[in-house]
Enzyme design. Structure first.
Site, PDB file in Angstrom:
ATOM      1  N   GLN A   1      42.115 -96.429  11.017  1.00 46.86           N
ATOM      2  CA  GLN A   1      42.628 -95.370  11.848  1.00 46.86           C
ATOM      3  C   GLN A   1      44.082 -95.672  12.186  1.00 46.86           C
ATOM      4  O   GLN A   1      44.570 -96.729  11.832  1.00 46.86           O
ATOM      5  CB  GLN A   1      41.795 -95.254  13.104  1.00 46.86           C
ATOM      6  CG  GLN A   1      40.345 -94.868  12.838  1.00 46.86           C
ATOM      7  CD  GLN A   1      39.593 -94.442  14.097  1.00 46.86           C
ATOM      8  OE1 GLN A   1      40.169 -94.288  15.169  1.00 46.86           O
ATOM      9  NE2 GLN A   1      38.279 -94.263  13.973  1.00 46.86           N
TER      10      GLN A   1
ATOM     11  N   ASN B   1      31.266 -83.914  12.117  1.00 42.54           N
ATOM     12  CA  ASN B   1      31.635 -85.192  11.499  1.00 42.54           C
ATOM     13  C   ASN B   1      30.375 -86.002  11.232  1.00 42.54           C
ATOM     14  O   ASN B   1      29.528 -86.146  12.129  1.00 42.54           O
ATOM     15  CB  ASN B   1      32.539 -85.996  12.451  1.00 42.54           C
ATOM     16  CG  ASN B   1      32.743 -87.433  11.987  1.00 42.54           C
ATOM     17  OD1 ASN B   1      33.553 -87.697  11.110  1.00 42.54           O
ATOM     18  ND2 ASN B   1      31.997 -88.379  12.572  1.00 42.54           N
ATOM     19  N   GLU B   2      30.243 -86.484  10.025  1.00 40.60           N
ATOM     20  CA  GLU B   2      29.091 -87.334   9.674  1.00 40.60           C
ATOM     21  C   GLU B   2      27.794 -86.767  10.260  1.00 40.60           C
ATOM     22  O   GLU B   2      27.048 -87.467  10.967  1.00 40.60           O
ATOM     23  CB  GLU B   2      29.312 -88.789  10.115  1.00 40.60           C
ATOM     24  CG  GLU B   2      30.469 -89.437   9.380  1.00 40.60           C
ATOM     25  CD  GLU B   2      30.527 -90.965   9.479  1.00 40.60           C
ATOM     26  OE1 GLU B   2      29.747 -91.560  10.239  1.00 40.60           O
ATOM     27  OE2 GLU B   2      31.367 -91.558   8.776  1.00 40.60           O
TER      28      GLU B   2
ATOM     29  N   GLU C   1      37.825 -90.209   5.787  1.00 45.70           N
ATOM     30  CA  GLU C   1      37.957 -91.541   6.381  1.00 45.70           C
ATOM     31  C   GLU C   1      37.844 -92.563   5.259  1.00 45.70           C
ATOM     32  O   GLU C   1      36.907 -92.489   4.448  1.00 45.70           O
ATOM     33  CB  GLU C   1      36.854 -91.805   7.424  1.00 45.70           C
ATOM     34  CG  GLU C   1      36.925 -90.883   8.629  1.00 45.70           C
ATOM     35  CD  GLU C   1      35.839 -91.156   9.671  1.00 45.70           C
ATOM     36  OE1 GLU C   1      35.287 -92.276   9.692  1.00 45.70           O
ATOM     37  OE2 GLU C   1      35.554 -90.236  10.455  1.00 45.70           O
TER      38      GLU C   1
ATOM     39  N   GLU D   1      40.915 -91.655  16.613  1.00 50.52           N
ATOM     40  CA  GLU D   1      39.677 -91.346  17.340  1.00 50.52           C
ATOM     41  C   GLU D   1      39.744 -91.927  18.754  1.00 50.52           C
ATOM     42  O   GLU D   1      40.436 -92.919  19.000  1.00 50.52           O
ATOM     43  CB  GLU D   1      38.482 -91.950  16.575  1.00 50.52           C
ATOM     44  CG  GLU D   1      37.146 -91.717  17.253  1.00 50.52           C
ATOM     45  CD  GLU D   1      35.948 -92.031  16.348  1.00 50.52           C
ATOM     46  OE1 GLU D   1      36.131 -92.645  15.279  1.00 50.52           O
ATOM     47  OE2 GLU D   1      34.821 -91.650  16.733  1.00 50.52           O
TER      48      GLU D   1
ATOM     49  N   TYR E   1      34.307 -96.105   3.222  1.00 57.19           N
ATOM     50  CA  TYR E   1      34.942 -97.342   3.678  1.00 57.19           C
ATOM     51  C   TYR E   1      34.728 -98.444   2.656  1.00 57.19           C
ATOM     52  O   TYR E   1      33.746 -98.432   1.909  1.00 57.19           O
ATOM     53  CB  TYR E   1      34.364 -97.769   5.024  1.00 57.19           C
ATOM     54  CG  TYR E   1      34.860 -96.909   6.164  1.00 57.19           C
ATOM     55  CD1 TYR E   1      36.088 -97.167   6.750  1.00 57.19           C
ATOM     56  CD2 TYR E   1      34.108 -95.838   6.643  1.00 57.19           C
ATOM     57  CE1 TYR E   1      36.560 -96.383   7.795  1.00 57.19           C
ATOM     58  CE2 TYR E   1      34.575 -95.053   7.689  1.00 57.19           C
ATOM     59  CZ  TYR E   1      35.803 -95.329   8.258  1.00 57.19           C
ATOM     60  OH  TYR E   1      36.269 -94.558   9.281  1.00 57.19           O
TER      61      TYR E   1
HETATM   62  O1  AHR Z   1      36.119 -94.796  12.007  1.00 57.82           O
HETATM   63  C1  AHR Z   1      35.042 -95.305  12.720  1.00 57.82           C
HETATM   64  C2  AHR Z   1      33.775 -94.473  12.517  1.00 57.82           C
HETATM   65  O2  AHR Z   1      33.396 -94.525  11.180  1.00 57.82           O
HETATM   66  C3  AHR Z   1      33.898 -93.009  12.782  1.00 57.82           C
HETATM   67  O3  AHR Z   1      33.741 -92.699  14.115  1.00 57.82           O
HETATM   68  C4  AHR Z   1      32.798 -92.421  11.969  1.00 57.82           C
HETATM   69  O4  AHR Z   1      33.093 -91.130  11.524  1.00 57.82           O
HETATM   70  C5  AHR Z   1      32.628 -93.417  10.842  1.00 57.82           C
HETATM   71  O5  AHR Z   1      31.314 -93.811  10.708  1.00 57.82           O
END
Ligand code: AHR
Length: 513
Positions: A371, A200-201, A320, A53, A269
């Site tokens: 990432q 995205n999101e 992600e 990103e 995450y």
């Molecule tokens: O990876 C960091 C952020 O996490 C990304 O920009 C977003 O998609 C997620 O919330």
């Protein structure tokens, strides 16, 4: 008999070096099995995909330093990064965000450098980007490292027209104004990009929208995203935050069974309560206990999709994932936003995730760790955007240990316990090899593993291990190879595999007939 002066841990290590035949008796061992005759599905190389990103020093400084940089580079790409990424093999690379994607306008990143507009990076610190890294530079990177491109399109602040035009610019062979513009900008051949994320999101930074609103947007945007040239698009809808079933149900019923996407993304995450190198055992265990939720999320999202899509034409994509620890403000200031060290704990986390993906090979389509460089659970770290040093992190090496599974057939494993802190395993086979990975997430329990193999006549094997007894051990610029895989003893005989899995270790054994 164990000598009084030899601890159990010392004994086990000494025994392994001396002779595999002297491993502790089976009664004390952790008993597990590989059922090589029970197939799950192909370990898609895409399970080992990545995400880059425009955030901190991931793209600018990490991957792209520019042609005039004093940092060794290949046409502007950081040379060491290219070397290491090629070495690991990057199946798919997702770009340009993240949250950044829904504030990115692709035309800003084409044409002569000096004329590209400078824009404020809204989501990640308000710094100004010169747009020297755009679609042509991204495609150049993918070509250099052998990755398939995956674009996250702008739905939040973009328009159907803008996204439709980006697809035409990239994929139309030539003869239209947009494709001729691409050619004039140096790319004679179309980019033929298959993977397109539709936002995205969009429940969060890419909106915030309700599932119903996003569903309508999805229908409108994708109506204009077409096959230009011969490249059939693979459209990825913004699925839930984690396992948010409400979002998933409402979105699916809005999109409708007739317009199902090709991919269904979820972001999951594994949060951490402490700074990366300051973890306590308890904080580490709390983080590891999140992994079963990732497993449940993939299973639940797949099951819901199955009710619309029994032939599984729409794939679950873990767009992600990775450990997200507490940032160290001084490191963020000097190295960029979300710059995060990767430790032995992080490598174990990677191993837990990669084992899950193998075990769910029939349910998962792709997974992109967040990432690629310098941000969150990265595989490479540089000492800031201007630093000359590039190190491979512990997470890089965890991925390296799992590489042998790629394209194999995942097979069933059985472990003694389903506790997330007990030994984790996965296995896969090819015509000539059985690949078995073991991850010991315990900070204290050194395990002797006694693994029965059914359905594969293993006669010999080799193994590699990534291990440190220190959960906070990591690769630094001063000591870049503190953590790296090493050869590990494995005994293979009579349908059994025996090896040690010391506390905090990631091991892959490759068995041969
Ligand atoms: O990876 C960091 C952020 O996490 C990304 O920009 C977003 O998609 C997620 O919330």
């Amino acid at each position: 008999m164990m000598s009084e002066s030899l601890t159990r841990r010392q004994f086990v290590r000494t025994a392994a070096v001396a002779s595999l035949g002297t491993l502790l008796p089976a009664a004390t061992a952790t008993k597990v099995s590989v059922l090589a005759d029970t197939e799950i599905g192909t370990v898609r190389p895409q399970f080992h995909s990545h995400f880059a990103e425009h955030l901190g020093s991931c793209v600018y400084g990490g991957l792209w330093v520019g042609r005039n940089s004093p940092i060794p580079n290949i046409d502007g790409y950081r040379k060491d990064a290219v070397t290491y990424l090629k070495e690991l093999g990057i199946p798919v690379l997702r770009w340009p965000g993240g949250c950044f994607a829904d504030d990115y306008h692709w035309r800003d990143g084409i044409g002569p450098y000096g004329k590209r507009p400078k824009r404020v990076n809204l989501h990640w610190g308000g710094y100004v980007e010169d747009n020297s890294f755009g679609i042509h530079e991204f495609m150049g990177l993918c070509k250099l490292i052998g990755a398939e491109p995956y674009i996250a399109g702008n739905v939040g602040s973009g328009s159907p027209d803008e996204l439709r035009n980006w697809v035409e610019y990239c994929n139309h062979p030539g003869g239209s104004t947009l494709s001729d513009e691409r050619i004039a900008n140096g790319a004679r051949e179309p980019f033929n990009i298959r993977y397109w994320g539709v936002g995205n999101e969009n429940w969060g930074c890419g909106g915030p929208m309700t599932p119903e609103h996003y569903g309508e947007m999805y229908r409108i945007f994708t109506n204009y995203m077409r096959t230009f040239g011969g490249t059939q698009l693979f459209l990825v809808a913004c699925g839930p935050n984690g396992n948010d079933m409400r979002w998933s149900r409402n979105l699916l019923s809005t999109i409708g069974a007739g317009r199902l996407p090709n991919g269904w993304s979820t972001h999951f995450y594994e949060g951490g309560d402490l700074a990366p190198t300051k973890f306590t055992t308890d904080a580490m265990y709390k983080q590891f206990r999140v992994f079963p939720n990732v497993e449940q999320c993939i299973v639940a999202q797949r099951a819901l999709l199955d009710s619309y899509d029994p032939r599984r034409r729409c794939g679950v994509i873990l767009d992600e994932w990775g450990v997200w620890d507490q940032m160290v403000p001084a490191e963020e200031r000097s190295n960029g936003r979300l710059w995060q060290q990767s430790t032995m704990r992080s490598a174990v986390g990677a191993g837990l995730g990669l084992n899950i993906f193998n075990r769910l090979a029939d349910k998962l389509y792709m997974a992109n760790i967040a990432q690629m460089v310098n941000v969150l659970q990265s595989i490479l770290l540089t000492d800031g955007p201007e630093g000359k040093n590039t190190v491979r992190t512990s997470t890089y090496y965890a991925f390296q240990l799992f590489k042998a599974h790629r394209s194999n057939m995942a097979v069933k494993v059985e472990t003694e316990s389903s506790d997330p802190l007990s030994l984790s395993m996965s296995a896969s086979k090819s015509a000539s090899e059985l690949v078995v990975s073991f991850v010991n997430p315990s900070a204290t329990a050194d395990l002797e593993v006694d693994c029965t193999v059914r359905g594969f006549p293993a006669r010999s094997g080799t193994a590699r291990i990534l291990h440190s007894a220190d959960l906070n051990a990591c690769n630094t610029f001063e000591n870049p190879d503190a953590l790296a895989p090493k050869a590990h003893n494995v005994a293979v005989e009579g349908g059994r595999v025996r090896l040690e899995a010391p506390a905090l270790s990631v091991i892959t054994a490759i068995l041969h007939v």
